[in-house]
Design a protein around this motif. Structure first.
Motif, short mmCIF file in Angstrom:
data_model
loop_
_atom_site.label_atom_id
_atom_site.label_comp_id
_atom_site.label_asym_id
_atom_site.label_seq_id
_atom_site.Cartn_x
_atom_site.Cartn_y
_atom_site.Cartn_z
N HIS A 284 12.63 -12.37 -10.56
CA HIS A 284 13.03 -13.24 -9.45
C HIS A 284 11.83 -14.05 -8.97
O HIS A 284 11.29 -13.81 -7.89
CB HIS A 284 13.60 -12.41 -8.30
CG HIS A 284 14.67 -11.44 -8.69
ND1 HIS A 284 15.96 -11.83 -8.98
CD2 HIS A 284 14.63 -10.08 -8.88
CE1 HIS A 284 16.68 -10.77 -9.31
NE2 HIS A 284 15.90 -9.71 -9.26
N PRO A 285 11.40 -15.01 -9.77
CA PRO A 285 10.17 -15.75 -9.46
C PRO A 285 10.25 -16.60 -8.18
O PRO A 285 9.21 -17.03 -7.68
CB PRO A 285 9.97 -16.64 -10.69
CG PRO A 285 11.34 -16.77 -11.29
CD PRO A 285 12.01 -15.47 -11.03
N GLU A 286 11.47 -16.82 -7.67
CA GLU A 286 11.62 -17.62 -6.46
C GLU A 286 11.78 -16.77 -5.21
O GLU A 286 12.05 -17.29 -4.12
CB GLU A 286 12.82 -18.56 -6.61
CG GLU A 286 12.68 -19.53 -7.77
CD GLU A 286 13.96 -20.30 -8.03
OE1 GLU A 286 14.54 -20.84 -7.07
OE2 GLU A 286 14.40 -20.36 -9.21
N SER A 287 11.60 -15.45 -5.33
CA SER A 287 11.78 -14.54 -4.20
C SER A 287 10.48 -14.36 -3.42
O SER A 287 9.48 -13.87 -3.95
CB SER A 287 12.27 -13.17 -4.69
OG SER A 287 12.21 -12.22 -3.64
N VAL A 288 10.51 -14.74 -2.15
CA VAL A 288 9.36 -14.55 -1.26
C VAL A 288 9.13 -13.06 -0.99
O VAL A 288 7.99 -12.59 -0.96
CB VAL A 288 9.57 -15.31 0.07
CG1 VAL A 288 8.54 -14.89 1.10
CG2 VAL A 288 9.50 -16.81 -0.16
N GLY A 289 10.21 -12.33 -0.79
CA GLY A 289 10.11 -10.92 -0.43
C GLY A 289 9.37 -10.09 -1.44
O GLY A 289 8.52 -9.26 -1.09
N TRP A 290 9.66 -10.29 -2.73
CA TRP A 290 8.99 -9.49 -3.76
C TRP A 290 7.53 -9.89 -3.89
O TRP A 290 6.68 -9.05 -4.19
CB TRP A 290 9.71 -9.64 -5.10
CG TRP A 290 11.10 -9.12 -5.10
CD1 TRP A 290 12.22 -9.74 -5.56
CD2 TRP A 290 11.54 -7.85 -4.59
NE1 TRP A 290 13.32 -8.95 -5.38
CE2 TRP A 290 12.95 -7.79 -4.78
CE3 TRP A 290 10.91 -6.78 -3.98
CZ2 TRP A 290 13.72 -6.68 -4.39
CZ3 TRP A 290 11.67 -5.67 -3.57
CH2 TRP A 290 13.05 -5.65 -3.79
N ARG A 291 7.21 -11.16 -3.65
CA ARG A 291 5.81 -11.59 -3.69
C ARG A 291 5.02 -10.89 -2.58
O ARG A 291 3.90 -10.43 -2.78
CB ARG A 291 5.70 -13.10 -3.53
CG ARG A 291 6.19 -13.90 -4.72
CD ARG A 291 5.29 -13.73 -5.94
NE ARG A 291 5.73 -14.59 -7.02
CZ ARG A 291 5.28 -15.81 -7.23
NH1 ARG A 291 4.36 -16.32 -6.43
NH2 ARG A 291 5.74 -16.54 -8.23
N MET A 292 5.60 -10.83 -1.38
CA MET A 292 4.92 -10.17 -0.27
C MET A 292 4.74 -8.68 -0.57
O MET A 292 3.68 -8.11 -0.29
CB MET A 292 5.71 -10.37 1.03
CG MET A 292 5.65 -11.76 1.59
SD MET A 292 6.24 -11.87 3.31
CE MET A 292 7.98 -11.50 3.09
N ALA A 293 5.77 -8.06 -1.12
CA ALA A 293 5.68 -6.63 -1.46
C ALA A 293 4.59 -6.38 -2.49
O ALA A 293 3.86 -5.38 -2.41
CB ALA A 293 7.03 -6.13 -1.97
N LEU A 294 4.46 -7.29 -3.46
CA LEU A 294 3.42 -7.15 -4.49
C LEU A 294 2.02 -7.26 -3.87
O LEU A 294 1.13 -6.46 -4.19
CB LEU A 294 3.61 -8.22 -5.56
CG LEU A 294 2.60 -8.21 -6.71
CD1 LEU A 294 2.76 -6.94 -7.55
CD2 LEU A 294 2.77 -9.45 -7.58
N VAL A 295 1.84 -8.24 -2.99
CA VAL A 295 0.55 -8.41 -2.31
C VAL A 295 0.21 -7.15 -1.51
O VAL A 295 -0.93 -6.66 -1.54
CB VAL A 295 0.58 -9.64 -1.39
CG1 VAL A 295 -0.66 -9.67 -0.49
CG2 VAL A 295 0.66 -10.93 -2.22
N ASP A 296 1.21 -6.61 -0.81
CA ASP A 296 0.98 -5.41 0.00
C ASP A 296 0.64 -4.20 -0.87
O ASP A 296 -0.25 -3.41 -0.54
CB ASP A 296 2.22 -5.10 0.84
CG ASP A 296 2.46 -6.13 1.93
OD1 ASP A 296 1.50 -6.84 2.29
OD2 ASP A 296 3.60 -6.23 2.42
N ALA A 297 1.37 -4.03 -1.96
CA ALA A 297 1.19 -2.85 -2.81
C ALA A 297 -0.20 -2.82 -3.46
O ALA A 297 -0.87 -1.78 -3.50
CB ALA A 297 2.27 -2.80 -3.89
N PHE A 298 -0.63 -3.98 -3.98
CA PHE A 298 -1.92 -4.05 -4.68
C PHE A 298 -3.05 -4.57 -3.78
O PHE A 298 -4.18 -4.67 -4.23
CB PHE A 298 -1.81 -4.94 -5.91
CG PHE A 298 -1.08 -4.31 -7.07
CD1 PHE A 298 -1.29 -2.98 -7.38
CD2 PHE A 298 -0.20 -5.05 -7.85
CE1 PHE A 298 -0.64 -2.38 -8.47
CE2 PHE A 298 0.46 -4.47 -8.93
CZ PHE A 298 0.23 -3.13 -9.23
N HIS A 299 -2.70 -4.90 -2.53
CA HIS A 299 -3.69 -5.44 -1.59
C HIS A 299 -4.40 -6.64 -2.23
O HIS A 299 -5.63 -6.72 -2.25
CB HIS A 299 -4.70 -4.35 -1.20
CG HIS A 299 -5.34 -4.57 0.12
ND1 HIS A 299 -4.64 -4.61 1.31
CD2 HIS A 299 -6.64 -4.80 0.48
CE1 HIS A 299 -5.45 -4.82 2.32
NE2 HIS A 299 -6.68 -4.96 1.84
#
Length: 213
Positions: free
Chosen positions: A56-71
């Protein structure tokens, strides 16, 4: 000797759990990612979020979750997704993730705002909410409230926007705006019991205050 046996038993238990845990997780990728995050396994959760970002390359939510998970820092986000800045469908989401990482990881609000300002889709979920956080950090309370109100209007991160508006109105003791927030059919159901109690207390509605307590 007994202590050594206890340590050995604990190690065996951890090893067993590590082997069995992936098999008992939900097969659905979204649920799997959430379960891993709930168990504090951020690295494994991040790998699941990475797969979700690809799906889901257009999903903001998953991008934020990725940033949070890997800092992830903004530089690390750029290294991963630089090519998507040149694709129309993913440009805004990539700019948003760069701004989000700048704000939450790098703690560079000015840099975050520069990325947010470049986003074409001004109705992107979360955009105005995080712009509001930037303005709040810079002491621009009025501009912050305007951003959170706009987040409500576009239907983005509405619960978070309502919470921040509630904090802001209570801080300035703005009864009228709290009343508007509580009575509004969109924001009202998202207000917290604490905010409604505060309003009842300051309006002298003692029965309602006790019922909400």
């Amino acid at each position: 000797m007994r202590r050594q046996l206890g340590i050995l038993a604990l190690c065996l238990f951890i090893l067993l759990l590590a082997n069995l845990f992936p098999r008992i997780l939900p097969m659905d990728l979204e649920q799997r990612a959430q379960s891993l995050a709930d168990f504090g396994l951020q690295s494994q959760a991040g790998e699941a979020y990475e797969q979700l970002c690809r799906l889901h390359p257009e999903s903001v939510g998953w991008r934020m979750a990725l940033v949070d998970a890997f800092h992830l820092s903004a530089e690390q986000v750029h290294q991963r997704y630089a090519e998507q800045l040149f694709e129309l469908k993913t440009r805004d989401v990539t700019l948003f993730s760069l701004g989000y990482a700048s704000l939450t990881v790098d703690q560079l609000p000015d840099q975050a705002l520069s990325y947010f300002d470049k986003i074409h889709d001004r109705k992107l979920a979360g955009l105005h909410y995080y712009c509001g956080l930037v303005w709040q950090l810079q002491g621009q309370s009025e501009r912050a409230r305007e951003c959170w109100q706009e987040e409500l209007r576009v239907g983005g991160l509405t619960a978070k926007a309502v919470r921040m508006l509630g904090y802001a109105y209570v801080k300035t003791r703005n009864l009228q705006q709290v009343r508007v927030l509580v009575d509004d059919p969109l924001s009202g159901p998202l207000t917290t019991p604490a905010l409604r109690r505060w309003l009842a207390l300051h309006e002298g509605r003692w029965l309602q205050y006790s019922l909400d307590s």
